[in-house]
Design a protein around this motif. Structure first.
Motif, mmCIF file in Angstrom:
data_model
loop_
_atom_site.group_PDB
_atom_site.id
_atom_site.type_symbol
_atom_site.label_atom_id
_atom_site.label_comp_id
_atom_site.label_asym_id
_atom_site.label_seq_id
_atom_site.Cartn_x
_atom_site.Cartn_y
_atom_site.Cartn_z
ATOM 1 N N MET A 187 0.814 -1.216 0.000
ATOM 2 C CA MET A 187 0.000 0.000 0.000
ATOM 3 C C MET A 187 0.847 1.265 0.000
ATOM 4 S SD MET A 187 -3.089 -1.085 2.620
ATOM 5 C CE MET A 187 -3.972 0.464 2.403
ATOM 6 N N ALA B 187 -2.130 -1.248 -5.218
ATOM 7 C CA ALA B 187 -1.669 -1.977 -4.037
ATOM 8 C C ALA B 187 -2.015 -3.454 -4.127
ATOM 9 C CB ALA B 187 -2.277 -1.368 -2.773
ATOM 10 N N THR C 173 2.306 -7.441 -1.764
ATOM 11 C CA THR C 173 1.016 -7.741 -1.133
ATOM 12 C C THR C 173 0.787 -9.231 -0.882
ATOM 13 O OG1 THR C 173 0.037 -5.695 -1.958
ATOM 14 C CG2 THR C 173 -1.483 -7.488 -1.431
ATOM 15 N N ILE D 116 -8.376 -3.554 0.818
ATOM 16 C CA ILE D 116 -7.358 -2.508 0.716
ATOM 17 C C ILE D 116 -8.016 -1.140 0.581
ATOM 18 C CG2 ILE D 116 -5.464 -1.637 -0.700
ATOM 19 C CD1 ILE D 116 -4.880 -4.618 -1.418
ATOM 20 N N TYR E 101 -7.507 2.159 3.075
ATOM 21 C CA TYR E 101 -7.179 3.515 2.598
ATOM 22 C C TYR E 101 -8.279 4.505 3.016
ATOM 23 C CZ TYR E 101 -3.324 2.347 -0.692
ATOM 24 O OH TYR E 101 -2.127 1.989 -1.266
#
Length: 383
Positions: free
Chosen positions: A264, A357, A363, A375, A379
């Motif tokens: 990320m 990401a 990942t 994900i 965020y």
């Protein structure tokens, strides 16, 4: 199961370690250095500390300082051309992650010209020849590029960062000299220190971890917990310990992989030009929280390293939460941002960040499998 560990051929540690560079170079038969660094290190005199040593030994060199943060493909291509014209036979990567990653790209492409587009190095690169020999000389205590088989490049055309993983790129020799890291400004000490902590924690909980990597990762976590805040406040002995901690964890994560924090963080650098360590600092505690039920007993060790009393006696869920809280508290104490909006992210950026990401090479190393929706939710929670 078979585990593979790749380290530098040799490494030198301690104040004055750079004094060993000419002798080691001559022992390998090298005759001219190509120093890859950045303009700031030239201006501050850090590069001069190394070139003074080379001058005293009568060893010629050429300086290439066209290095930018989050190193772009274009800088590597320029460096390959300059290296070919220089007549040098070995490289010195002098700096933090950006100069050293640029140096690795130059060394790999120079030895494997079929990858001259640089973009084809993404992922596990199928290079056939070892890099032009590299001496890794860090000036920050965080990336550990001097001892890893990874480097990160920015694809500027598509506003994304990618990771190249290649055993052929590991520096031949590392020189970890705290005299070069003492002068880092506080913000850089914080960012690079949080980068090193992220390497250690992700390397400790990734499914690829094993006994030897665990020894290295856990020792690093303890060193960073004890020294990062003090180093940021100017404590010189603590800064020295941070320089060593960065290298130690690099030996581990380079071989066992990382996870979702790095997955990320890379899009934040590629799309928004966020400094890598700053991005890791924002993400580390939230991703640890996301992962906590997938980490066995290891968060007990992390909590204990941060001084949590009774970490091995309390219920496991409490120990896990204590580890997350300890890392979050350190991040806040250091003054690192804790939201992605603080570093320029907007709601319009989130879908693209999550897509990048999810597809990042780091990942899949996460202990908890993450979907793109997961994900995106992380965020979003950090806006």
């Amino acid at each position: 199961m078979v585990y593979r560990m790749i380290f530098n051929q040799s490494a030198y540690f301690g104040r004055g370690a750079i004094q060993e560079i000419p002798g080691v170079a001559k022992s390998h038969g090298f005759t001219k250095a190509f120093i890859v660094t950045d303009p700031v290190l030239v201006e501050t005199g850090t590069v001069g500390k190394v070139t003074d040593v080379l001058d005293a030994a009568g060893m010629p060199y050429e300086i290439f300082d066209n290095v930018k943060p989050n190193p772009p493909v274009e800088c590597i291509k320029d460096g390959v051309e300059k290296f070919a014209a220089s007549g040098a036979d070995f490289l010195i990567g002098l700096g933090g992650g950006s100069p050293q990653d640029t140096c690795k790209g130059i060394g790999i492409v120079a030895a494997n010209p079929e990858f001259s587009d640089v973009l084809s190095l993404e992922g596990v690169a199928d290079t056939k020849h070892p890099s032009v020999p590299i001496f890794g000389v860090p000036t920050t205590a965080g990336t550990a590029s001097e001892t890893t088989i990874n480097y990160v490049v920015t694809d500027t055309a598509n506003r994304r960062k990618f990771v190249a993983v290649d055993p052929h790129d590991i520096p031949l020799v590392a020189f970890v000299d705290p005299d070069l890291t003492d002068s880092m400004p506080r913000g850089l000490k914080v960012a690079t220190g949080l980068d090193a902590l992220t390497h250690a924690i992700e390397g400790y909980v990734t499914p690829g971890a094993w006994s030897l990597s665990d020894c290295l990762s856990m020792q690093t976590i303890r060193m960073i917990a004890a020294n990062l805040a003090k180093s940021a406040d100017g404590d010189v002995p603590a800064g020295e310990q941070m320089a060593y901690a960065s290298y130690i964890t690099g030996m581990a994560y380079s071989n066992v992989g990382l996870g979702l924090v790095h997955g990320m963080a890379h899009p934040l650098g590629g799309r928004l030009n966020v400094a890598h360590g700053v991005a890791n600092g924002i993400l580390l505690a939230p991703v640890m929280d996301y992962n906590k039920d997938y980490t066995g007993e290891k968060y007990r060790d992390i909590a204990d390293a941060f001084g949590v009393a009774g970490a091995y006696d309390m219920p496991l869920d409490q120990a896990r939460q204590a580890a997350v809280d300890a890392v979050r508290d350190l991040t806040v104490k250091l003054g690192n941002p804790t939201t992605i909006s603080e570093v320029g992210a907007t709601q319009d950026d989130l879908a693209g960040l999550a897509h990048d990401a999810f597809n990042d090479v780091c990942t899949p190393g996460n202990p908890r499998p993450a979907t793109e929706a997961d994900i995106l939710a992380i965020y979003t929670s950090l806006m």
